[in-house]
Motif scaffolding. Structure first.
Motif, PDB file in Angstrom:
ATOM      1  N   ALA A  46      64.451  20.565  27.041  1.00 39.15           N
ATOM      2  CA  ALA A  46      64.201  19.773  25.842  1.00 39.15           C
ATOM      3  C   ALA A  46      62.786  20.038  25.349  1.00 39.15           C
ATOM      4  O   ALA A  46      61.933  20.540  26.093  1.00 39.15           O
ATOM      5  N   THR A  47      62.527  19.714  24.113  1.00 39.90           N
ATOM      6  CA  THR A  47      61.210  19.925  23.518  1.00 39.90           C
ATOM      7  C   THR A  47      60.205  18.939  24.116  1.00 39.90           C
ATOM      8  O   THR A  47      60.417  17.726  24.082  1.00 39.90           O
ATOM      9  N   ALA A  48      59.124  19.462  24.680  1.00 40.80           N
ATOM     10  CA  ALA A  48      58.102  18.634  25.310  1.00 40.80           C
ATOM     11  C   ALA A  48      56.882  18.547  24.401  1.00 40.80           C
ATOM     12  O   ALA A  48      56.592  19.472  23.633  1.00 40.80           O
ATOM     13  N   HIS A  49      56.156  17.434  24.496  1.00 35.72           N
ATOM     14  CA  HIS A  49      55.015  17.252  23.598  1.00 35.72           C
ATOM     15  C   HIS A  49      53.926  16.396  24.220  1.00 35.72           C
ATOM     16  O   HIS A  49      54.188  15.533  25.071  1.00 35.72           O
ATOM     17  N   LEU A  50      52.705  16.655  23.783  1.00 41.76           N
ATOM     18  CA  LEU A  50      51.549  15.804  24.070  1.00 41.76           C
ATOM     19  C   LEU A  50      51.198  15.111  22.762  1.00 41.76           C
ATOM     20  O   LEU A  50      50.984  15.769  21.743  1.00 41.76           O
ATOM     21  N   THR A  51      51.157  13.793  22.792  1.00 40.26           N
ATOM     22  CA  THR A  51      50.881  13.001  21.597  1.00 40.26           C
ATOM     23  C   THR A  51      49.650  12.135  21.840  1.00 40.26           C
ATOM     24  O   THR A  51      49.533  11.509  22.887  1.00 40.26           O
TER      25      THR A  51
ATOM     26  N   LEU B 125      49.999  11.217  16.898  1.00 41.11           N
ATOM     27  CA  LEU B 125      49.891  12.581  16.383  1.00 41.11           C
ATOM     28  C   LEU B 125      50.243  13.573  17.487  1.00 41.11           C
ATOM     29  O   LEU B 125      49.624  13.577  18.548  1.00 41.11           O
ATOM     30  N   ALA B 126      51.246  14.413  17.247  1.00 37.31           N
ATOM     31  CA  ALA B 126      51.633  15.451  18.207  1.00 37.31           C
ATOM     32  C   ALA B 126      50.614  16.585  18.140  1.00 37.31           C
ATOM     33  O   ALA B 126      50.468  17.230  17.102  1.00 37.31           O
ATOM     34  N   VAL B 127      49.889  16.821  19.225  1.00 35.39           N
ATOM     35  CA  VAL B 127      48.854  17.852  19.227  1.00 35.39           C
ATOM     36  C   VAL B 127      49.273  19.099  20.005  1.00 35.39           C
ATOM     37  O   VAL B 127      48.640  20.146  19.891  1.00 35.39           O
ATOM     38  N   ALA B 128      50.330  19.011  20.798  1.00 39.96           N
ATOM     39  CA  ALA B 128      50.844  20.170  21.525  1.00 39.96           C
ATOM     40  C   ALA B 128      52.341  20.010  21.700  1.00 39.96           C
ATOM     41  O   ALA B 128      52.812  18.940  22.097  1.00 39.96           O
ATOM     42  N   VAL B 129      53.092  21.069  21.395  1.00 38.56           N
ATOM     43  CA  VAL B 129      54.556  21.040  21.496  1.00 38.56           C
ATOM     44  C   VAL B 129      55.030  22.338  22.141  1.00 38.56           C
ATOM     45  O   VAL B 129      54.556  23.419  21.793  1.00 38.56           O
ATOM     46  N   VAL B 130      55.956  22.219  23.095  1.00 39.59           N
ATOM     47  CA  VAL B 130      56.560  23.392  23.728  1.00 39.59           C
ATOM     48  C   VAL B 130      58.070  23.237  23.683  1.00 39.59           C
ATOM     49  O   VAL B 130      58.608  22.214  24.121  1.00 39.59           O
ATOM     50  N   GLU B 131      58.757  24.249  23.158  1.00 35.28           N
ATOM     51  CA  GLU B 131      60.213  24.233  23.087  1.00 35.28           C
ATOM     52  C   GLU B 131      60.795  25.046  24.243  1.00 35.28           C
ATOM     53  O   GLU B 131      60.208  26.047  24.660  1.00 35.28           O
ATOM     54  N   PRO B 132      61.940  24.655  24.783  1.00 34.58           N
ATOM     55  CA  PRO B 132      62.550  25.397  25.898  1.00 34.58           C
ATOM     56  C   PRO B 132      63.034  26.765  25.432  1.00 34.58           C
ATOM     57  O   PRO B 132      63.435  26.935  24.281  1.00 34.58           O
ATOM     58  N   SER B 133      62.998  27.729  26.339  1.00 30.55           N
ATOM     59  CA  SER B 133      63.365  29.096  25.964  1.00 30.55           C
ATOM     60  C   SER B 133      64.839  29.423  26.198  1.00 30.55           C
ATOM     61  O   SER B 133      65.349  30.407  25.661  1.00 30.55           O
ATOM     62  N   TRP B 134      65.538  28.587  26.979  1.00 30.12           N
ATOM     63  CA  TRP B 134      66.878  28.988  27.419  1.00 30.12           C
ATOM     64  C   TRP B 134      68.018  28.183  26.806  1.00 30.12           C
ATOM     65  O   TRP B 134      69.188  28.488  27.054  1.00 30.12           O
TER      66      TRP B 134
ATOM     67  N   TYR C 284      60.303  19.810  16.828  1.00 31.85           N
ATOM     68  CA  TYR C 284      59.277  18.758  16.855  1.00 31.85           C
ATOM     69  C   TYR C 284      57.944  19.482  16.784  1.00 31.85           C
ATOM     70  O   TYR C 284      57.514  20.093  17.753  1.00 31.85           O
ATOM     71  N   ARG C 285      57.292  19.458  15.636  1.00 28.88           N
ATOM     72  CA  ARG C 285      56.171  20.343  15.372  1.00 28.88           C
ATOM     73  C   ARG C 285      54.809  19.711  15.642  1.00 28.88           C
ATOM     74  O   ARG C 285      54.634  18.511  15.488  1.00 28.88           O
ATOM     75  N   THR C 286      53.866  20.567  16.018  1.00 24.33           N
ATOM     76  CA  THR C 286      52.480  20.130  16.132  1.00 24.33           C
ATOM     77  C   THR C 286      52.013  19.603  14.776  1.00 24.33           C
ATOM     78  O   THR C 286      52.268  20.209  13.738  1.00 24.33           O
ATOM     79  N   GLY C 287      51.342  18.470  14.795  1.00 15.47           N
ATOM     80  CA  GLY C 287      50.897  17.842  13.560  1.00 15.47           C
ATOM     81  C   GLY C 287      51.817  16.740  13.068  1.00 15.47           C
ATOM     82  O   GLY C 287      51.478  16.023  12.115  1.00 15.47           O
TER      83      GLY C 287
END
Length: 221
Positions: free
Chosen positions: A97-102, A110-119, A126-129
Motif C-alpha cells: 500500500a502507499t506509505a506516507h510521512l505527514t 501535509l504529506a512530505v514523503a510518499v512511497v508507492e509499492p512496486s509490486w 497519494y502525492r507529496t504536497g
C-alpha cells in the motif's frame, strides 16, 4: 562550553530559542537576564540576527522571531523526507500500500514523503504536497491522538488500536487508511501511515504502521 565551540554563536542560538518559546516577544532587559549577560551583549546579538532576518523588533522594542527562520525551515522537509524514505519504502513493500510521512503545517496535515509499492497491480495515488484538515483521514487523526497537551476525542467513524488510528472513506471514497503518530522527536509533529483501496484494513497493518513510525522517529532523532 568547550574549546571547540563558539560562545557568541551559542548565545545567538539561545536567543532564538528563547524568542521561539514566547508569543509576545522579549525585551533586551529580559533577554539579558535570561542569558546572564549585560545588555550590550544582547544588543549586539540582536543586531546581528536582525541583519539575517532571523529576529525583528516591534515598535515597543520587543524582539521576536523573524521571517528568515521560515526560509531555513523550508529546507527541513527534504531532510526529513530523506531520513524517512527507507522505513516508508519497507512499509509500502511489506503491506502493498502507499506509505506516507505527514507533518503538521499550521492547521493542516501535509504529506512530505510518499512511497508507492512496486509490486501491486493498483494502489492509491497519494502525492507529496497533499493537504487535508487534521480532523479528517488517518494521518491527521493520528497526529491529534498523539498530542498530549490536549485530550483527543475519537470519532465514532474511526477505529483505534494500541498506538494507531484506522479510517475509511474520509479523504477518498473506497480508500482506507492506517496511521501512527511520531513519538519522541522534539520539534516535529507528524504521523506515518498507509492508504489502500479496501473496505477494511487487515489486522496486521496497524501494528506494522506503529513499527514504521518508530523507525522513522529513530531516524529523525
Amino acid at each position: 562550553m568547550t574549546a571547540e565551540t563558539s560562545q557568541t554563536l551559542d548565545r545567538g542560538l539561545r536567543v532564538l530559542k528563547l524568542l521561539a518559546d514566547t508569543d509576545h516577544g522579549l525585551t533586551v532587559t529580559e533577554l539579558a537576564a535570561k542569558l546572564g549577560v549585560n545588555r550590550t551583549v544582547v544588543y549586539r546579538l540582536l543586531a546581528t540576527l536582525e541583519q539575517h532576518s532571523l529576529v525583528r523588533r516591534d515598535l515597543g522594542g520587543r524582539a521576536r522571531v523573524g521571517l528568515g527562520v521560515l526560509r531555513l525551515a523550508h529546507q527541513v522537509h527534504p531532510l526529513l523526507r530523506e531520513a524517512a524514505l527507507p522505513a516508508l519504502r519497507s512499509l509500502a513493500e511489506d503491506i502493498g500500500a502507499t506509505a506516507h510521512l505527514t507533518l503538521v503545517d499550521g492547521s493542516e496535515a501535509l504529506a512530505v514523503a510518499v512511497v508507492e509499492p512496486s509490486w501491486t497491480d493498483y494502489h492509491v495515488a497519494y502525492r507529496t504536497g497533499f493537504r487535508h484538515s487534521l480532523d479528517r483521514g488517518a494521518a491527521g487523526r493520528a497526529i491529534l491522538a498523539g498530542r498530549s497537551v490536549q485530550p483527543y476525542e475519537p470519532d465514532p467513524r474511526c477505529a483505534e488500536g494500541p498506538g494507531y488510528v484506522l479510517t475509511h472513506g474520509e479523504l477518498e471514497a473506497g480508500a482506507s487508511g492506517a496511521a501512527a503518530p511520531l513519538v519522541g522527536v522534539p520539534g516535529i509533529e507528524g504521523s506515518v501511515g498507509v492508504v489502500m483501496l479496501a473496505d477494511a484494513i487487515p489486522e496486521r497493518v496497524g501494528p506494522r504502521v506503529v513499527e514504521a513510525a518508530m523507525e522513522v522517529a529513530d531516524a529523525l532523532r
